[in-house]
Design an enzyme around this catalytic site. Structure first.
Site, PDB file in Angstrom:
ATOM      1  N   SER A 157      32.662  31.474  42.419  1.00  0.00           N
ATOM      2  CA  SER A 157      32.081  30.334  41.708  1.00  0.00           C
ATOM      3  C   SER A 157      32.811  29.076  42.154  1.00  0.00           C
ATOM      4  O   SER A 157      32.883  28.802  43.351  1.00  0.00           O
ATOM      5  CB  SER A 157      32.159  30.549  40.191  1.00  0.00           C
ATOM      6  N   THR A 158      33.381  28.312  41.225  1.00  0.00           N
ATOM      7  CA  THR A 158      34.037  27.047  41.578  1.00  0.00           C
ATOM      8  C   THR A 158      35.142  27.275  42.610  1.00  0.00           C
ATOM      9  O   THR A 158      36.023  28.100  42.409  1.00  0.00           O
ATOM     10  CB  THR A 158      34.631  26.394  40.321  1.00  0.00           C
TER      11      THR A 158
ATOM     12  N   HIS B 107      27.923  31.113  42.629  1.00  0.00           N
ATOM     13  CA  HIS B 107      27.232  30.267  41.659  1.00  0.00           C
ATOM     14  C   HIS B 107      26.974  28.888  42.265  1.00  0.00           C
ATOM     15  O   HIS B 107      27.916  28.155  42.554  1.00  0.00           O
ATOM     16  CB  HIS B 107      28.068  30.095  40.382  1.00  0.00           C
TER      17      HIS B 107
ATOM     18  N   MET C 278      35.361  29.613  37.567  1.00  0.00           N
ATOM     19  CA  MET C 278      35.528  29.501  36.122  1.00  0.00           C
ATOM     20  C   MET C 278      34.821  30.653  35.419  1.00  0.00           C
ATOM     21  O   MET C 278      33.841  31.192  35.915  1.00  0.00           O
ATOM     22  CB  MET C 278      34.936  28.171  35.622  1.00  0.00           C
TER      23      MET C 278
ATOM     24  N   ASP D 263      32.425  35.886  34.776  1.00  0.00           N
ATOM     25  CA  ASP D 263      31.359  36.624  35.452  1.00  0.00           C
ATOM     26  C   ASP D 263      31.927  37.502  36.559  1.00  0.00           C
ATOM     27  O   ASP D 263      32.735  37.059  37.379  1.00  0.00           O
ATOM     28  CB  ASP D 263      30.332  35.638  36.033  1.00  0.00           C
TER      29      ASP D 263
END
Length: 345
Positions: free
Chosen positions: A165-166, A191, A285, A288
């Site tokens: 993600s991030t 993401h 973050m 998930d």
């Protein structure tokens, strides 16, 4: 303690909108504004903000050029504000490669923008304040991709699943650029908005030796191919079995606030690949992927998590490690080699 934030945007009206949205959060303080790179440079030096929100399009020095210089000379967490159109996606991806914490669609802050837009921007700013961007000696990583290795042969049926993600744009470029052209079939959930994934897949395909593409329904997993989950309304899952394993795109509710979800992918890999699969969970973050990775490990998969020191945000890999889903926690630079080793014949 409040997150001290500097707003950089050439539009005074947009500065006011961003300021109002940020100040809706009592944990955020706006310490200044700037309308150009020169003003921003002076304000950063004088105010030493925790986070900078930065417009991509500015007169004189562009936001991208300013970001590159900032990350080289005075690394500071930056949230880029851009229009997340197909054209804006290219610039946003470049910003993420150059060290921006994340990008946010500024259209969500205009007119009758929803309250969720304000909350998500403020969440990003607060999360960015906890990150520690590293200084850069070069603007963009430009290592040549690794071609096919005569000494490397993937084990029949072996495959790799990755969630991020991030911070994942940089991490995936670094990881995949060391994969040989004959890497095991690899499926990825990163993401990002739907407008980003076609550009990101094309960019990875240019930078890496394997063929990288957006996952399509029914695409058969093949050696030397990397499949990136499309952003948007569907989850990426594994379907089939053995040499007929394929990509499935499933319409369903968000999981852990995401669609596609790393958990959804990992659970499907646990069911259908088990010990044939190896997984990595990278910077990001939230949580998930943690439960899905735990299911993979229980099914016989080898699992790796990115360590805190090399994660932009030690969230997803931290939760996975805490619940026992991660067999080995490693710095990013070592994960690719271990993934390939576990999948070798």
């Amino acid at each position: 303690m409040s997150v001290r934030t500097l707003i950089v945007d050439d539009s005074l009206a947009m500065q006011a909108i961003i300021r109002r949205r940020l100040l809706a959060d009592p944990g955020i303080e706006v310490v200044g504004t700037a309308a150009s790179a020169d003003e921003a440079r002076a304000q950063i030096k004088a105010l030493d903000p925790d986070v900078v929100t930065l417009d991509i399009e500015m007169p004189g020095m562009s936001g991208l050029d300013f970001l590159e210089r900032l990350m080289r000379l005075r690394p500071t967490p930056v949230v880029m504000l851009s229009t997340l159109t197909a054209q804006g996606a290219e610039a946003s991806l470049t910003a993420l490669e150059r060290g921006a914490f994340d990008c946010f669609d500024k259209k969500r802050l205009m007119g009758g923008a929803d309250q969720a837009g304000t909350i998500e921007l403020n969440d990003l700013v607060r999360a960015a304040a906890t990150s520690r961007p590293a200084a850069r000696s070069t603007p963009i990583r430009t290592a040549a991709p690794v071609q096919e290795r005569a000494s490397y042969t993937p084990r029949p049926g072996a495959m790799i699943a990755i969630g991020a993600s991030t911070g994942g744009v940089e991490a995936l470029i670094e990881l995949l650029s060391t994969f040989p052209a004959n890497c095991p079939p690899t499926v990825i959930v990163q993401h990002m908005p739907a407008t980003f994934t076609p550009s990101f897949a094309a960019r990875l395909n240019r930078l890496c030796a394997p063929a990288v593409e957006e996952a399509r329904p029914g695409a058969i997993l093949a050696v030397g191919k990397v499949y990136l989950a499309p952003g948007g309304e569907r989850h990426l899952e594994l379907g089939g079995a053995g040499d007929r394993r394929h990509c499935r795109l499933v319409e369903a509710d968000k999981i852990n606030g995401h669609r596609p979800s790393v958990d959804r992918l990992f659970h499907s890999v646990a069911r259908l690949a088990g010990g044939d699969a190896t997984a990595a969970i990278l910077t990001g973050m939230g949580c998930d992927g943690a439960e899905g990775m735990k299911a993979m490990r229980a099914a016989g998969s080898m699992t790796f998590g990115q360590d805190k020191a090399t994660s932009v945000v030690y969230g997803m890999p931290a939760i996975a490690h805490q619940i026992g889903a991660v067999a080995e926690q490693l710095p990013l630079r070592r994960i690719a080699a271990r993934l390939l080793q576990e999948c070798a014949a």
